[in-house]
Design a protein around this motif. Structure first.
Motif, mmCIF file in Angstrom:
data_model
loop_
_atom_site.group_PDB
_atom_site.id
_atom_site.type_symbol
_atom_site.label_atom_id
_atom_site.label_comp_id
_atom_site.label_asym_id
_atom_site.label_seq_id
_atom_site.Cartn_x
_atom_site.Cartn_y
_atom_site.Cartn_z
ATOM 1 N N GLY A 63 -12.855 -11.988 -4.249
ATOM 2 C CA GLY A 63 -11.564 -12.533 -4.656
ATOM 3 C C GLY A 63 -10.628 -11.490 -5.236
ATOM 4 O O GLY A 63 -11.063 -10.489 -5.799
ATOM 5 N N ARG A 64 -9.342 -11.741 -5.063
ATOM 6 C CA ARG A 64 -8.322 -10.835 -5.599
ATOM 7 C C ARG A 64 -8.495 -10.724 -7.111
ATOM 8 O O ARG A 64 -8.767 -11.693 -7.795
ATOM 9 C CB ARG A 64 -6.919 -11.346 -5.271
ATOM 10 C CG ARG A 64 -6.640 -11.406 -3.796
ATOM 11 C CD ARG A 64 -6.573 -10.018 -3.182
ATOM 12 N NE ARG A 64 -6.617 -10.118 -1.730
ATOM 13 C CZ ARG A 64 -7.291 -9.303 -0.956
ATOM 14 N NH1 ARG A 64 -7.965 -8.316 -1.455
ATOM 15 N NH2 ARG A 64 -7.282 -9.453 0.347
ATOM 16 N N GLY A 65 -8.346 -9.505 -7.590
ATOM 17 C CA GLY A 65 -8.551 -9.239 -9.008
ATOM 18 C C GLY A 65 -9.972 -8.794 -9.311
ATOM 19 O O GLY A 65 -10.216 -8.167 -10.338
ATOM 20 N N ASN A 66 -10.895 -9.117 -8.425
ATOM 21 C CA ASN A 66 -12.291 -8.692 -8.582
ATOM 22 C C ASN A 66 -12.651 -7.617 -7.570
ATOM 23 O O ASN A 66 -13.822 -7.304 -7.388
ATOM 24 C CB ASN A 66 -13.241 -9.884 -8.418
ATOM 25 C CG ASN A 66 -13.062 -10.901 -9.497
ATOM 26 O OD1 ASN A 66 -12.968 -10.554 -10.667
ATOM 27 N ND2 ASN A 66 -12.978 -12.164 -9.128
ATOM 28 N N ASP A 67 -11.664 -7.114 -6.857
ATOM 29 C CA ASP A 67 -11.917 -6.077 -5.860
ATOM 30 C C ASP A 67 -11.351 -4.754 -6.351
ATOM 31 O O ASP A 67 -10.487 -4.753 -7.228
ATOM 32 C CB ASP A 67 -11.308 -6.485 -4.518
ATOM 33 C CG ASP A 67 -9.799 -6.664 -4.573
ATOM 34 O OD1 ASP A 67 -9.251 -6.906 -5.663
ATOM 35 O OD2 ASP A 67 -9.163 -6.560 -3.524
ATOM 36 N N PRO A 68 -11.807 -3.648 -5.835
ATOM 37 C CA PRO A 68 -12.832 -3.534 -4.814
ATOM 38 C C PRO A 68 -14.229 -3.779 -5.397
ATOM 39 O O PRO A 68 -14.399 -3.572 -6.579
ATOM 40 C CB PRO A 68 -12.676 -2.097 -4.326
ATOM 41 C CG PRO A 68 -12.123 -1.353 -5.503
ATOM 42 C CD PRO A 68 -11.296 -2.339 -6.253
#
Length: 193
Positions: A63-68
């Motif tokens: 999910g966005r914010g938890n990448d990379p």
């Protein structure tokens, strides 16, 4: 299904249509980039499995914010794997399509193809030091996906013949996945490692 649910689905369909780029969009989920990346990784997994080469399971989005990384999975030994995905697409061809020139496909020669794939691999390899949720003892895998009309399985095979990409010490595997090929009944892939 309630009337409200039907209206919500119609609104989502309209939004997707408005945001669709139209060109080279087999993997495209215009309203959700995460789903696009997950779809490309699942296409790779299905093709690897058909060849008896699948090396991971339990693929999931971060999910966005938890990448990379974009996704993670477990190796067959139960070790966490990090996956970074990126798309190989010609921006000028997208703009031509949006301008109504729907058959102004990108022209690909071997040099352009090799240079862009090399650039994408290098860019994603540099993200290794930024991986969240480390460690990933199962490895770090880069997946490039494309639906470029000119990049057929045969063309890519010819372009890759005799070429070796520079290997990053932190990258355990790298793959190129093409869009669905009806003659194969799946998405062709190439191991770039």
């Amino acid at each position: 299904m309630t009337h409200e649910e039907e209206l919500e689905i119609v609104q989502l369909m309209r939004k997707a249509r408005l945001e669709s780029r139209g060109y080279a969009s087999f993997f495209g989920w215009s309203v959700d980039r995460d789903q696009e990346e997950l779809g490309a990784a699942k296409a790779l997994a299905e093709s690897l499995e058909l060849d008896g080469k699948l090396f991971f399971h339990e693929l999931k989005l971060r999910g966005r914010g938890n990448d990379p990384p974009d996704l993670e999975a477990l190796s067959l030994l139960g070790e966490r794997l990090a996956f970074e995905l990126t798309e190989l697409v010609d921006g000028a061809a997208i703009q031509a399509y949006k301008a109504g020139r729907v058959y102004d496909w990108a022209l690909w020669d071997r040099t352009k193809f090799i240079d862009l794939v090399s650039s994408l691999l290098t860019k994603k390899a540099k993200r290794f030091s930024k991986l969240k949720g480390s460690p990933y003892p199962g490895g770090y895998v880069i997946v490039i996906f494309t639906d470029e009309p000119e990049l057929t399985k045969q063309t890519v095979e010819n372009y890759l013949k005799g070429h070796t990409f520079s290997k990053s010490p932190n990258v355990s595997g790298s793959y190129l996945v093409l869009s669905y090929d009806p003659t194969l009944g799946r998405c062709p892939y190439f191991d770039l490692t």
